[in-house]
Design a protein around this motif. Structure first.
Motif, PDB file in Angstrom:
ATOM      1  N   ILE A  65      19.664  16.483  33.104  1.00  0.00           N
ATOM      2  CA  ILE A  65      20.090  15.956  31.802  1.00  0.00           C
ATOM      3  C   ILE A  65      19.478  14.577  31.559  1.00  0.00           C
ATOM      4  O   ILE A  65      18.941  14.296  30.482  1.00  0.00           O
ATOM      5  N   VAL A  93      17.621  14.624  23.618  1.00  0.00           N
ATOM      6  CA  VAL A  93      18.972  15.083  23.285  1.00  0.00           C
ATOM      7  C   VAL A  93      19.494  14.239  22.143  1.00  0.00           C
ATOM      8  O   VAL A  93      19.352  13.011  22.136  1.00  0.00           O
ATOM      9  N   SER A 100      28.704  21.783  22.960  1.00  0.00           N
ATOM     10  CA  SER A 100      27.532  20.966  22.650  1.00  0.00           C
ATOM     11  C   SER A 100      27.797  19.469  22.777  1.00  0.00           C
ATOM     12  O   SER A 100      26.857  18.682  22.871  1.00  0.00           O
ATOM     13  N   TYR A 130      21.929  19.161  38.226  1.00  0.00           N
ATOM     14  CA  TYR A 130      22.203  19.379  36.801  1.00  0.00           C
ATOM     15  C   TYR A 130      22.247  18.051  36.051  1.00  0.00           C
ATOM     16  O   TYR A 130      21.647  17.900  34.982  1.00  0.00           O
ATOM     17  N   LEU A 131      22.924  17.075  36.605  1.00  0.00           N
ATOM     18  CA  LEU A 131      23.032  15.767  35.957  1.00  0.00           C
ATOM     19  C   LEU A 131      21.692  15.046  35.944  1.00  0.00           C
ATOM     20  O   LEU A 131      21.335  14.386  34.955  1.00  0.00           O
ATOM     21  N   GLU A 174      23.934  17.600  17.673  1.00  0.00           N
ATOM     22  CA  GLU A 174      23.910  18.748  18.580  1.00  0.00           C
ATOM     23  C   GLU A 174      24.832  19.853  18.076  1.00  0.00           C
ATOM     24  O   GLU A 174      24.530  21.039  18.205  1.00  0.00           O
ATOM     25  N   VAL A 193      26.499  17.351  26.738  1.00  0.00           N
ATOM     26  CA  VAL A 193      25.267  16.662  27.129  1.00  0.00           C
ATOM     27  C   VAL A 193      25.155  15.294  26.456  1.00  0.00           C
ATOM     28  O   VAL A 193      24.896  14.293  27.139  1.00  0.00           O
ATOM     29  N   LYS A 214      16.723  12.880  28.517  1.00  0.00           N
ATOM     30  CA  LYS A 214      17.586  12.052  27.676  1.00  0.00           C
ATOM     31  C   LYS A 214      16.984  11.758  26.306  1.00  0.00           C
ATOM     32  O   LYS A 214      17.692  11.801  25.286  1.00  0.00           O
ATOM     33  N   ILE A 269      27.655  12.993  28.186  1.00  0.00           N
ATOM     34  CA  ILE A 269      27.213  12.618  29.533  1.00  0.00           C
ATOM     35  C   ILE A 269      26.131  11.548  29.445  1.00  0.00           C
ATOM     36  O   ILE A 269      26.117  10.583  30.219  1.00  0.00           O
ATOM     37  N   LEU A 270      25.239  11.689  28.471  1.00  0.00           N
ATOM     38  CA  LEU A 270      24.163  10.715  28.314  1.00  0.00           C
ATOM     39  C   LEU A 270      24.668   9.348  27.853  1.00  0.00           C
ATOM     40  O   LEU A 270      23.989   8.336  28.029  1.00  0.00           O
ATOM     41  N   LYS A 288      26.083  13.672  19.378  1.00  0.00           N
ATOM     42  CA  LYS A 288      27.088  14.730  19.443  1.00  0.00           C
ATOM     43  C   LYS A 288      27.134  15.526  18.147  1.00  0.00           C
ATOM     44  O   LYS A 288      27.137  16.766  18.153  1.00  0.00           O
ATOM     45  N   TYR A 290      26.984  19.295  41.040  1.00  0.00           N
ATOM     46  CA  TYR A 290      26.259  19.154  39.776  1.00  0.00           C
ATOM     47  C   TYR A 290      25.211  18.041  39.816  1.00  0.00           C
ATOM     48  O   TYR A 290      24.736  17.610  38.756  1.00  0.00           O
TER      49      TYR A 290
END
Length: 630
Positions: free
Chosen positions: A175, A182, A141, A171-172, A188, A144, A179, A147-148, A185, A168
C-alpha cells in the motif's frame, strides 16, 4: 479468465486465467454426433463438482445474505484504523473474511453461468454477485486511503507491538509503495461505485462472443454439413483439405465482420476505461498503471517486444518452411495450423491424455503427480463442450474450493497440452492455498503462466524422448514450434497491438473498425513476413480476442513462456535442486513481488535474457525440423 482488478473488486487474485484453445470434436462422448449436446446430456463423470463450493443454490443465497450483513460491521472501523494496532488488525481481518466469502459467491455463480451461458438463472446470479462485489468494494474502499493517512512510523510501531498484525506486513508495504496513486476516501468511493459500469464492455463482449454470435455451416472433408463453432475452429484449420480450411476461416470471420461496428465500439470503450483509471490514479499511461500492480518495470514490456522483433527472421524462415512443406504457391493465414508433417494422426482420448500428462510431469516428483491424480479423480474438471458453454479453457477456484478446470476436450494433441497447461495452473493454486495464509495465496498473473507452461514444456520433452518414429517426431517438433509461434510470437504481437491502441486513445483518437483493422493487418505483415499472404479476413481477428478486455494481460503469456522454458530446462538438467526451487516458488503464491519470486526459482526477468534464450530454442528446433523435412 484474467484477473481484472476493476471487476473482481476486493477479491484476492486467485488464478482466474483463461487460455483460449479452439478445439473441435466431442472426444469420448457422443463421438459421431455432429450437433453439440445440451448440458443435461453430458454424463456426470465429465462434469466438475461445483457442489464442493455450495451444495445447493440455497447455500449460495445464505452466504450472499451473510456478506450483506457483514458489510454493516465494517462501519465501526471507519475513521479509526489509526487508533490502535488492534483496531487495524480487526479491520483487515474482517475485510479478508468478507472477501474470502465473496470469492465463493462470485466464482460459484460465474462458473455455473459458464456451464451454459443461456441459463437466465445463472446470468442473474452472476449479475447479483458482481453487484455485491461493487457494494463490498465501496464499503471497504475507505481502508487504503485511511491507512495511507496514518504516519508511516506509527504503522511500523503497530507492526512491532502486535504479533497478529505482522501477517499484513507485506500488504501494508505494498500500500505504501503505491501511495501516490491512491486517491482520497471520497474519490475512492466514487471509483468503487463506477466499478460495475467499468465492467460493461467486457460483459457485453462476452455475451456477443459466447451467446449471441452464430456461425454458418460448411461442408467437411466428406462433404457433410458441419456447423462452425469456436470449439471446432482450429480443428477445421488443421484439416488436410485446403478448401475446408479456407471455408472455416471465411465463415468465422464473416460472422465477426457483421458485428464489427458493435465490437469496435465495445473495445473502444474498454480502452477508454483503462485510460480513465490510469489518469485519475495519476499514472503517465495505462500501460504503466497496469504494470505497476505487479511492480513490473516498463522495460520488461519493451524488452519483450524488442527481443521478438530481433528474432523475426526465424519466424520468416518458419513460414518459408511451412510453405515448402505444404507444397503450395501461396501461404495464406488459414494454412498456419494444418500440420506440416503428413500422414500423422494423433488421436488422444481423455483417459489416455491423463496418463500421458502424469508420465510427462514425473520429473516434478511423486507428490506433484499424486496431486494431479487427485484433480483427475475428485471432480475438478469439466471436460467436454456443450451448448452455451464458455469456450476455451481455464483454471479457477476460491481459497476454500478445489482449483477447478474448464475444458472443451476434443481428443487432439492441442487438448493434451491444454490439460497439462490448466493443471499447471491448478496445482500452482493448490500449493499456494495450502502453504500461504489467505492474504498471500493469490499470485499475480505475471507468474501465473509459468507453472502452466513448465507443464507443457516437460510434457513435450517426454513425448520427444519416447516417440522414435521419425514422422511422429517431426510432427511433435512442428507442434512445439507452434507453441512458440502462438505463445511467444503471437502473444507479443497482441501485446504490441494493445500498446498501439491504448496510445492512440491516450492521444484522443477513436478506435474505429477501419483503424483497428489497419493496425492489426500491419502487425500481421510485420510478424509473419513476406512468405504469408495477409488475407483481408485476418484483419478482423482483433474482434474475437477476449483477452483484449483485460488490458495488458497477454504479454504475460510471452514472458511466462520464456521463464518456463528456462525453468523446465533447469529441472531436466539439474534434477532435485531445480525441482525444490520450483516447488518452493509454487508454494510462495503471492507472498512477494513476481520478479523476486521468479529470481528465487532461478530466472531473472529484469533482463531480456530469458526471452532471447527461449527464442534461441525456437531456432534450434527450427533447424532440426528443416533438416528432417529436407
Amino acid at each position: 479468465m484474467g484477473y481484472n482488478k476493476e471487476k473482481n473488486i476486493m477479491m484476492k487474485s486467485r488464478n482466474q486465467e483463461r487460455r483460449m484453445w479452439f478445439l473441435p470434436r466431442q472426444g469420448n462422448m457422443n463421438r459421431n454426433k455432429k450437433n453439440i449436446p445440451k448440458r443435461s446430456e453430458v454424463p456426470f463423470q465429465w462434469k466438475w463438482k461445483l457442489e464442493q463450493i455450495y451444495e445447493t443454490d440455497k447455500h449460495w443465497e445464505k452466504d450472499f445474505s451473510a456478506i450483506e450483513s457483514m458489510l454493516e460491521d465494517i462501519e465501526k472501523y471507519v475513521g479509526k484504523l489509526g487508533n490502535s494496532s488492534q483496531c487495524l488488525y480487526e479491520a483487515l481481518n474482517l475485510s479478508d473474511h468478507i472477501s474470502r466469502k465473496l470469492e465463493n459467491v462470485f466464482i460459484y455463480a460465474k462458473m455455473r453461468k459458464d456451464e451454459d451461458n443461456t441459463v437466465s438463472k445463472y446470468q442473474a446470479m452472476t449479475d447479483r454477485a458482481q453487484s455485491l462485489s461493487v457494494a463490498v468494494h465501496s464499503r471497504l474502499s475507505f481502508m487504503v486511503p485511511e491507512i495511507l493517512s496514518i504516519p508511516e512510523d506509527r504503522i511500523k510501531g503497530f507492526l512491532k507491538e502486535n504479533e497478529k498484525l505482522t501477517l499484513y506486513t507485506f500488504y501494508l508495504e505494498e500500500i505504501l509503495r503505491q501511495k501516490s496513486h491512491v486517491l482520497s476516501k471520497e474519490e475512492e468511493q466514487i471509483l468503487a461505485q463506477v466499478g460495475e459500469l467499468a465492467a460493461a464492455p467486457k460483459n457485453i463482449f462476452g455475451m456477443i462472443n459466447n451467446a449471441d454470435i452464430k456461425f454458418p455451416t460448411i461442408r467437411d472433408e466428406k462433404g457433410e454439413e458441419i456447423e462452425v463453432t469456436k470449439g471446432r475452429y482450429v480443428k477445421l484449420l488443421e484439416s488436410e483439405d485446403r478448401r475446408v480450411r479456407r471455408d472455416a476461416f471465411r465463415a468465422l470471420y464473416s460472422s465477426y465482420e457483421k458485428q464489427k461496428n458493435t465490437i469496435a465500439a465495445t473495445l473502444n470503450y474498454s480502452v477508454k476505461k483503462d485510460v480513465f483509471y490510469a489518469r485519475v490514479r495519476k499514472y503517465e499511461s495505462s500501460l504503466q498503471a497496469s504494470l505497476d500492480g505487479d511492480n513490473i518495470p516498463l522495460s520488461v514490456y519493451d524488452n519483450l517486444i524488442e527481443a521478438v522483433h530481433g528474432h523475426l527472421d526465424s519466424m520468416y524462415r518458419y513460414m518459408a518452411l511451412r510453405k515448402k512443406a505444404l507444397g503450395i504457391d501461396e501461404l495464406h493465414m488459414y494454412d498456419l495450423y494444418t500440420p506440416m508433417v503428413k500422414a500423422v494422426k494423433m488421436h488422444i482420448p481423455y483417459q489416455e491424455a491423463k496418463q500421458k500428462v502424469k508420465l510427462g510431469l514425473a520429473p516434478l516428483g511423486e507428490e506433484y503427480v499424486s496431486l494431479l491424480e487427485k484433480g483427475f479423480t475428485e471432480g475438478w474438471i469439466d471436460v467436454y463442450e456443450n451448448e452455451g458453454k464458455t469456450s476455451g479453457a481455464y483454471s479457477w477456484g476460491s481459497y476454500d474450493s478445489p482449483p477447478f478446470v474448464l475444458l472443451n476436450y476434443q481428443d487432439s494433441i492441442h487438448d493434451l497440452f491444454t490439460l497439462a497447461h490448466e493443471m499447471g495452473h491448478s496445482l500452482h493454486t493448490y500449493y499456494a492455498n495450502h502453504h500461504q495464509p489467505y492474504p498471500y495465496a493469490g499470485y499475480k498473473i505475471f507468474v501465473a503462466e509459468v507453472a502452466s507452461t513448465v507443464n507443457e514444456a516437460l510434457l513435450m520433452e517426454y513425448l520427444l524422448n519416447h516417440i522414435k518414429e521419425e514422422n511422429m517426431r517431426m510432427y511433435l517438433l512442428n507442434h512445439y514450434l507452434e507453441q512458440f509461434r502462438t505463445t511467444l510470437y503471437r502473444q507479443t504481437m497482441f501485446a504490441e497491438f494493445e500498446k498501439i491502441i491504448h496510445e492512440k486513445v491516450e492521444k484522443g483518437e477513436p478506435l474505429t473498425p477501419e483503424l483497428l483493422c489497419e493496425v492489426y493487418g500491419e502487425l500481421n505483415r510485420k510478424y509473419y513476413g513476406p512468405e504469408v499472404m495477409i488475407d483481408d479476413e485476418i484483419k478482423m481477428e482483433w474482434a474475437r480476442i477476449p483477452h483484449f478486455y483485460n488490458a495488458f494481460y497477454v504479454y504475460k503469456y510471452a514472458t511466462g513462456f520464456s521463464a518456463a522454458i528456462s525453468l523446465s530446462q533447469q529441472i531436466l538438467k539439474e534434477g532435485a535442486p531445480a525441482v525444490d526451487r520450483y516447488i518452493g516458488f509454487l508454494k510462495k503464491g503471492g507472498s512477494d513481488y513476481p520478479i523476486a519470486l521468479l529470481k528465487g526459482a532461478g530466472v531473472d526477468m529484469t533482463t531480456a535474457a530469458p526471452m532471447h534464450d527461449a527464442l534461441e530454442v525456437f531456432e534450434k528446433l527450427l533447424n532440426e525440423l528443416e533438416k528432417g523435412l529436407q
